[in-house]
Write a protein that holds these residues in place. Structure first.
Motif, PDB file in Angstrom:
ATOM      1  N   GLN A  42       1.903   3.687  -8.911  1.00  0.00           N
ATOM      2  CA  GLN A  42       2.432   2.365  -9.265  1.00  0.00           C
ATOM      3  C   GLN A  42       1.422   1.521 -10.034  1.00  0.00           C
ATOM      4  OE1 GLN A  42       5.711   1.840  -8.499  1.00  0.00           O
ATOM      5  NE2 GLN A  42       5.503   3.944  -7.746  1.00  0.00           N
ATOM      6  N   VAL A  43       0.165   1.924 -10.066  1.00  0.00           N
ATOM      7  CA  VAL A  43      -0.896   1.077 -10.603  1.00  0.00           C
ATOM      8  C   VAL A  43      -0.876   1.054 -12.132  1.00  0.00           C
ATOM      9  CG1 VAL A  43      -3.388   0.706 -10.727  1.00  0.00           C
ATOM     10  CG2 VAL A  43      -2.343   1.484  -8.581  1.00  0.00           C
ATOM     11  N   ALA A  44      -0.725  -0.149 -12.680  1.00  0.00           N
ATOM     12  CA  ALA A  44      -0.730  -0.373 -14.123  1.00  0.00           C
ATOM     13  C   ALA A  44      -0.790  -1.881 -14.343  1.00  0.00           C
ATOM     14  CB  ALA A  44       0.522   0.207 -14.779  1.00  0.00           C
ATOM     15  N   PRO A  45      -1.284  -2.310 -15.507  1.00  0.00           N
ATOM     16  CA  PRO A  45      -1.280  -3.751 -15.781  1.00  0.00           C
ATOM     17  C   PRO A  45       0.139  -4.313 -15.694  1.00  0.00           C
ATOM     18  CG  PRO A  45      -2.595  -2.577 -17.416  1.00  0.00           C
ATOM     19  CD  PRO A  45      -1.879  -1.532 -16.614  1.00  0.00           C
ATOM     20  N   GLY A  46       0.266  -5.450 -15.028  1.00  0.00           N
ATOM     21  CA  GLY A  46       1.573  -6.085 -14.883  1.00  0.00           C
ATOM     22  C   GLY A  46       2.312  -5.694 -13.625  1.00  0.00           C
ATOM     23  N   ALA A  47       1.910  -4.573 -13.001  1.00  0.00           N
ATOM     24  CA  ALA A  47       2.514  -4.206 -11.712  1.00  0.00           C
ATOM     25  C   ALA A  47       2.034  -5.177 -10.641  1.00  0.00           C
ATOM     26  CB  ALA A  47       2.150  -2.779 -11.350  1.00  0.00           C
ATOM     27  N   ARG A  48       2.690  -5.132  -9.505  1.00  0.00           N
ATOM     28  CA  ARG A  48       2.341  -6.026  -8.399  1.00  0.00           C
ATOM     29  C   ARG A  48       1.854  -5.225  -7.199  1.00  0.00           C
ATOM     30  NH1 ARG A  48       2.688 -11.693  -9.627  1.00  0.00           N
ATOM     31  NH2 ARG A  48       4.030 -11.827 -11.480  1.00  0.00           N
ATOM     32  N   LEU A  49       1.031  -5.872  -6.376  1.00  0.00           N
ATOM     33  CA  LEU A  49       0.558  -5.193  -5.176  1.00  0.00           C
ATOM     34  C   LEU A  49       1.717  -4.748  -4.301  1.00  0.00           C
ATOM     35  CD1 LEU A  49      -2.551  -7.352  -4.145  1.00  0.00           C
ATOM     36  CD2 LEU A  49      -2.545  -5.038  -5.099  1.00  0.00           C
ATOM     37  N   GLY A  50       2.785  -5.522  -4.269  1.00  0.00           N
ATOM     38  CA  GLY A  50       3.952  -5.147  -3.474  1.00  0.00           C
ATOM     39  C   GLY A  50       4.576  -3.846  -3.921  1.00  0.00           C
ATOM     40  N   ASP A  51       4.426  -3.508  -5.209  1.00  0.00           N
ATOM     41  CA  ASP A  51       4.954  -2.241  -5.707  1.00  0.00           C
ATOM     42  C   ASP A  51       4.230  -1.062  -5.052  1.00  0.00           C
ATOM     43  OD1 ASP A  51       6.493  -3.814  -7.429  1.00  0.00           O
ATOM     44  OD2 ASP A  51       5.080  -3.601  -9.095  1.00  0.00           O
ATOM     45  N   ILE A  52       2.913  -1.211  -4.886  1.00  0.00           N
ATOM     46  CA  ILE A  52       2.117  -0.156  -4.249  1.00  0.00           C
ATOM     47  C   ILE A  52       2.539   0.007  -2.797  1.00  0.00           C
ATOM     48  CG2 ILE A  52      -0.207   0.535  -3.556  1.00  0.00           C
ATOM     49  CD1 ILE A  52      -1.263  -1.086  -5.970  1.00  0.00           C
ATOM     50  N   GLY A  53       2.567  -1.117  -2.075  1.00  0.00           N
ATOM     51  CA  GLY A  53       2.920  -1.058  -0.661  1.00  0.00           C
ATOM     52  C   GLY A  53       4.315  -0.527  -0.423  1.00  0.00           C
ATOM     53  N   HIS A  54       5.252  -0.950  -1.254  1.00  0.00           N
ATOM     54  CA  HIS A  54       6.639  -0.507  -1.088  1.00  0.00           C
ATOM     55  C   HIS A  54       6.759   1.001  -1.287  1.00  0.00           C
ATOM     56  CE1 HIS A  54      11.008  -0.757  -1.205  1.00  0.00           C
ATOM     57  NE2 HIS A  54      10.985  -0.032  -2.310  1.00  0.00           N
ATOM     58  N   ALA A  55       6.079   1.524  -2.303  1.00  0.00           N
ATOM     59  CA  ALA A  55       6.147   2.963  -2.570  1.00  0.00           C
ATOM     60  C   ALA A  55       5.607   3.768  -1.395  1.00  0.00           C
ATOM     61  CB  ALA A  55       5.378   3.294  -3.844  1.00  0.00           C
ATOM     62  N   ILE A  56       4.505   3.312  -0.837  1.00  0.00           N
ATOM     63  CA  ILE A  56       3.898   4.009   0.304  1.00  0.00           C
ATOM     64  C   ILE A  56       4.794   3.903   1.531  1.00  0.00           C
ATOM     65  CG2 ILE A  56       1.963   3.932   1.941  1.00  0.00           C
ATOM     66  CD1 ILE A  56       0.206   3.067  -0.466  1.00  0.00           C
ATOM     67  N   VAL A  72       3.603   3.210   9.317  1.00  0.00           N
ATOM     68  CA  VAL A  72       2.477   2.751   8.511  1.00  0.00           C
ATOM     69  C   VAL A  72       1.675   1.724   9.304  1.00  0.00           C
ATOM     70  CG1 VAL A  72       1.780   1.600   6.373  1.00  0.00           C
ATOM     71  CG2 VAL A  72       3.782   3.119   6.388  1.00  0.00           C
ATOM     72  N   VAL A  73       0.379   1.949   9.430  1.00  0.00           N
ATOM     73  CA  VAL A  73      -0.499   0.989  10.102  1.00  0.00           C
ATOM     74  C   VAL A  73      -0.615  -0.259   9.230  1.00  0.00           C
ATOM     75  CG1 VAL A  73      -2.869   0.544  10.879  1.00  0.00           C
ATOM     76  CG2 VAL A  73      -1.786   2.773  11.305  1.00  0.00           C
ATOM     77  N   ARG A  74      -0.419  -1.423   9.821  1.00  0.00           N
ATOM     78  CA  ARG A  74      -0.373  -2.673   9.059  1.00  0.00           C
ATOM     79  C   ARG A  74      -1.625  -3.522   9.208  1.00  0.00           C
ATOM     80  NH1 ARG A  74       5.543  -4.784   7.978  1.00  0.00           N
ATOM     81  NH2 ARG A  74       6.634  -2.788   7.839  1.00  0.00           N
ATOM     82  N   GLU A  75      -2.420  -3.259  10.223  1.00  0.00           N
ATOM     83  CA  GLU A  75      -3.583  -4.117  10.470  1.00  0.00           C
ATOM     84  C   GLU A  75      -4.749  -3.842   9.531  1.00  0.00           C
ATOM     85  OE1 GLU A  75      -1.360  -3.926  14.374  1.00  0.00           O
ATOM     86  OE2 GLU A  75      -1.796  -2.580  12.707  1.00  0.00           O
ATOM     87  N   TYR A  76      -4.751  -2.696   8.864  1.00  0.00           N
ATOM     88  CA  TYR A  76      -5.871  -2.319   8.005  1.00  0.00           C
ATOM     89  C   TYR A  76      -5.336  -1.938   6.634  1.00  0.00           C
ATOM     90  CZ  TYR A  76      -8.198  -2.409  12.455  1.00  0.00           C
ATOM     91  OH  TYR A  76      -8.680  -2.826  13.676  1.00  0.00           O
ATOM     92  N   CYS A  77      -6.125  -2.211   5.599  1.00  0.00           N
ATOM     93  CA  CYS A  77      -5.583  -2.080   4.247  1.00  0.00           C
ATOM     94  C   CYS A  77      -6.670  -1.709   3.256  1.00  0.00           C
ATOM     95  CB  CYS A  77      -4.927  -3.398   3.833  1.00  0.00           C
ATOM     96  SG  CYS A  77      -6.064  -4.809   3.804  1.00  0.00           S
ATOM     97  N   PRO A  86      -8.483  -7.992  -4.219  1.00  0.00           N
ATOM     98  CA  PRO A  86      -7.405  -8.365  -3.300  1.00  0.00           C
ATOM     99  C   PRO A  86      -7.332  -7.420  -2.105  1.00  0.00           C
ATOM    100  CG  PRO A  86      -6.513  -6.989  -5.029  1.00  0.00           C
ATOM    101  CD  PRO A  86      -7.985  -7.130  -5.317  1.00  0.00           C
ATOM    102  N   GLN A  87      -6.614  -7.844  -1.081  1.00  0.00           N
ATOM    103  CA  GLN A  87      -6.238  -6.926  -0.016  1.00  0.00           C
ATOM    104  C   GLN A  87      -5.033  -6.118  -0.485  1.00  0.00           C
ATOM    105  OE1 GLN A  87      -5.599  -9.112   3.654  1.00  0.00           O
ATOM    106  NE2 GLN A  87      -7.776  -9.023   4.128  1.00  0.00           N
ATOM    107  N   VAL A  88      -5.105  -4.814  -0.276  1.00  0.00           N
ATOM    108  CA  VAL A  88      -4.053  -3.908  -0.750  1.00  0.00           C
ATOM    109  C   VAL A  88      -3.345  -3.327   0.470  1.00  0.00           C
ATOM    110  CG1 VAL A  88      -3.529  -1.909  -2.189  1.00  0.00           C
ATOM    111  CG2 VAL A  88      -5.466  -3.382  -2.773  1.00  0.00           C
ATOM    112  N   VAL A  89      -2.276  -3.983   0.906  1.00  0.00           N
ATOM    113  CA  VAL A  89      -1.558  -3.509   2.087  1.00  0.00           C
ATOM    114  C   VAL A  89      -0.637  -2.356   1.700  1.00  0.00           C
ATOM    115  CG1 VAL A  89      -1.695  -5.756   3.232  1.00  0.00           C
ATOM    116  CG2 VAL A  89       0.316  -5.194   1.846  1.00  0.00           C
ATOM    117  N   HIS A  90      -0.310  -1.525   2.684  1.00  0.00           N
ATOM    118  CA  HIS A  90       0.432  -0.291   2.430  1.00  0.00           C
ATOM    119  C   HIS A  90       1.902  -0.395   2.826  1.00  0.00           C
ATOM    120  CE1 HIS A  90      -3.898   0.857   3.023  1.00  0.00           C
ATOM    121  NE2 HIS A  90      -3.660   1.179   1.763  1.00  0.00           N
ATOM    122  N   TYR A  91       2.426  -1.599   2.710  1.00  0.00           N
ATOM    123  CA  TYR A  91       3.841  -1.874   2.939  1.00  0.00           C
ATOM    124  C   TYR A  91       4.178  -3.097   2.095  1.00  0.00           C
ATOM    125  CZ  TYR A  91       1.848  -5.495   5.896  1.00  0.00           C
ATOM    126  OH  TYR A  91       1.120  -6.566   6.347  1.00  0.00           O
ATOM    127  N   GLY A  92       5.449  -3.357   1.875  1.00  0.00           N
ATOM    128  CA  GLY A  92       5.794  -4.564   1.138  1.00  0.00           C
ATOM    129  C   GLY A  92       7.051  -4.426   0.306  1.00  0.00           C
TER     130      GLY A  92
END
Length: 260
Positions: free
Chosen positions: A144-158, A169-174, A186-192
């Motif tokens: 998902q990583v590319a200019p213009g993408a959002r952190l939520g895109d990464i988390g949602h895919a995972i 998915v563990v939510r307390e650590y990112c 930024p913090q990169v959470v693995h859900y979203g």
């Protein structure tokens, strides 16, 4: 949110640091076998980091902002139901264990951060599937990583990939930004949710490091103030790479042998 954009020179230094960290994970693999202690693995890694690599371990003495006792290992060793931040010591690995080794080195002032799962002997079917699914989940996030993408895109895919496979998915650590500082924004959470969160920009560097549990997502921290385990004692797996946002998409700085 203060996010650093790396210059081309800084990107080169990040590549070198991340490749140094990746080489530790390659070097240690033959030593991961039944009967070895996590403390012995730590010793071998520390000697390699400080000797041939000419680097410094970022984790030795690390206090996470002063709120915890200094970490004692050059690597984190998380076995079976340990989710992350396992402290190397007298734990003896046995056949069928799964192990995450997480290494962060400092080279020319820049941090390289990556982790890998290892099988100790032949794993169970459940363990192998968990580990392989976690690896694929990380790849889904990286894609998902590319200019213009959002952190939520990464988390949602995972999240969607992992939960569809039956894992939590563990939510307390990112994941986190990284560079001259170990943990940056930024913090990169693995859900979203897709389309939400910070917008990615060329020159950003951060880690993607999902933790998946075979059981429930709930975790707890042990009294040593570092070791995190699953509350239900279910197996946990984690993979990690450091990623650079490029003009055309992304570059995985911590690749081993040139492939995911």
């Amino acid at each position: 949110m203060s996010v650093t954009i790396k210059t081309p020179e800084a990107q080169d230094k990040m590549r070198a640091a991340c490749q140094a960290a990746a080489s530790v994970l390659i070097m240690i693999e033959p030593h991961v076998k039944p009967g070895v202690t996590t403390g012995e693995l730590d010793r071998i890694c520390r000697e390699f980091i400080e000797g041939p690599l000419g680097c410094v371990s970022a984790t030795i003495g690390y206090t996470a902002g002063g709120s915890r006792p200094g970490f004692t290992g050059a690597i984190c060793t998380s076995v079976n139901h340990v989710v992350c931040h396992g402290i190397p010591g007298s734990k003896v690995l046995k056949k069928g264990d799964i192990l995450n080794i997480d290494v962060t080195v400092i080279k020319d002032g820049y941090h390289g951060d990556t982790s890998k799962m290892y099988f100790v002997g032949e794993p169970t079917v459940l363990a192998r599937r968990l580990v392989e699914t976690c690896h694929q989940a990380m790849i889904k996030g990286i894609e998902q990583v590319a200019p213009g993408a959002r952190l939520g895109d990464i988390g949602h895919a995972i999240q969607t990939f992992s939960e569809a496979a039956g894992y939590s998915v563990v939510r307390e650590y990112c994941g986190h930004g990284i560079g001259l500082v170990f943990h940056e924004d930024p913090q990169v959470v693995h859900y979203g949710k897709p389309g939400t969160g910070f917008e990615l920009k060329e020159g950003m560097t951060f880690t993607i490091e999902p933790m998946l549990n075979a059981g429930r997502s709930a975790v707890k921290e042990l009294p040593d103030q570092w070791t995190v385990v699953t509350k239900d004692h279910s197996l946990s797996a984690q993979w990690e790479h450091t990623v650079l946002v490029t003009a055309s998409g992304h570059e995985v700085l911590s690749l081993r042998d040139g492939a995911l």
